[in-house]
Design an enzyme around this catalytic site. Sequence first.
Site, PDB file in Angstrom:
ATOM      1  N   HIS A 176       0.958  -1.041   0.036  1.00  0.00           N
ATOM      2  CA  HIS A 176       0.040  -0.006   0.080  1.00  0.00           C
ATOM      3  C   HIS A 176       0.918   1.174  -0.022  1.00  0.00           C
ATOM      4  O   HIS A 176       1.991   1.207   0.451  1.00  0.00           O
ATOM      5  CB  HIS A 176      -0.719   0.089   1.106  1.00  0.00           C
ATOM      6  CG  HIS A 176      -1.802  -1.132   1.298  1.00  0.00           C
ATOM      7  ND1 HIS A 176      -3.029  -1.016   0.508  1.00  0.00           N
ATOM      8  CD2 HIS A 176      -1.897  -2.261   2.126  1.00  0.00           C
ATOM      9  CE1 HIS A 176      -3.841  -2.156   0.741  1.00  0.00           C
ATOM     10  NE2 HIS A 176      -3.088  -3.210   1.586  1.00  0.00           N
ATOM     11  N   CYS A 218      -0.430   2.444  -4.336  1.00  0.00           N
ATOM     12  CA  CYS A 218      -1.228   3.793  -4.680  1.00  0.00           C
ATOM     13  C   CYS A 218      -0.441   4.852  -4.521  1.00  0.00           C
ATOM     14  O   CYS A 218       0.567   5.049  -3.586  1.00  0.00           O
ATOM     15  CB  CYS A 218      -2.342   3.715  -3.579  1.00  0.00           C
ATOM     16  SG  CYS A 218      -3.455   2.499  -3.703  1.00  0.00           S
TER      17      CYS A 218
END
Length: 453
Positions: A176, A218
């Site tokens: 992430h 991301c």
Amino acid sequence: MSASNSTKKPWGAGLRGCFFVVAVLVSVLAASWVVHLRPRLFVLTSDEPSPAPEIHAVLIAGSNGWGNYRHQADVAHAYHVLRDHGVPEENIVTLVYDDIANNTWNPRPGTIINHPLGRDLYAGLRKDYTHEEVNTSNFLAVLLGDESAVSKNEHASGRVLRATRHDRVFVYYSDHGAPGLLGMPSGDYLYADQLMSAIRTRFENDGFKEMVVFVEACESGSMFDGLLSHDDLMDVWVTTASNPRESSYGVYCPGMVPAPPKEFTTCLGDLYSVAWMEDVQSQRDLSNESLHTLFARVKRRTNLSHVMDYGEREIEFEPVSWYIGGEWNRDNRDNYAHAELELGSSIVEQRDADLVHLSMTDPRAYEAQKKKRAEMDRHVEETVGRAVSAAEASELRSDLPTSEWDWACLRRLISTYERERGERLGDYGIKHSHLFASLCAHGLDVAELVAAM
């Protein structure tokens, strides 16, 4: 006529000799100038001898938990791609939490796959740092080659990147991310200034010849945007799964086409990651494919986000084999076709991928997690609202480029917020990092943040 006069050369001969010397000096200087200043040219030919430098690699999955299966699967896959293309085991350092293969939810205990039809990637996987030893401190120390700074215990081998100024380095990260930072399963987050500082320090200390970095996360572009330009003097080239403002995406998730085996309740991989690995696997000999060609194919297949590149573009035109290995050395090559994601199928953003498992196995826990996320969003936004006036809040910039961030302030504000709230922002909450960066740019200090909470 005297003897001396009888041997005297015409004045023109002496002048010609001077011109000859000057011409030689100019030629030498020109050759030196060309060697040092001309652009490097890399021609991909099948008969070109292999370069002398060795390949060294650092592979890291920055998450844990069954819902994040895909990150460790990505790294396990990357490890075997390098090994299958001849990169020595001793030249690869891996950091994986190692709670997936033997997880109680794993329908195939003791195995990891990264494709619906893929082979077991857990077998033969070398794991240098596991459990809580997968953290920012160890990762940066590994990258810097600092053996005195890494942990050494049952979960940490103490191995570091041992590349020299003659070697090429490949770094791959999957997890992430958020504006300006990347996640870690334990300890502090990895901030963009820390990563760039480690790479620059290694470069300035002749710690590699050239380096290529792939990042799956991301907002992964924010780790380099404005911090590593195409005219930077470092010999580093980076590609990221997304630009600084968008999500990256899971792939081979339940409900997608193609889907994982029906017994799996989680995504098997990430779109950008499987795109580059499956492309590499389709090539028996990587010496005839350039990084530019690989980048173009990955960019085309990663059709839900904008794959970006940063740094020294001349490296783009070097062979993939210089960083990932040469000719495939296994007889049973994975020959499954590239799985093109159907846009009509379920789309799973990175931050929502861990919810897939809960939605399939525990609807009540799924709803509770969604409420927890909504509460975190509300609390962060209300804290920001109390910290500054309404007029000032409207001036906070969500698009403040990371090159203008006050990193020390950002770390202080995020760590203070988490300590006062009693929980980490985590894989989901780190998306608010840009708000904390904006507060720093506004001049907010820690005391004011605490008062606002």
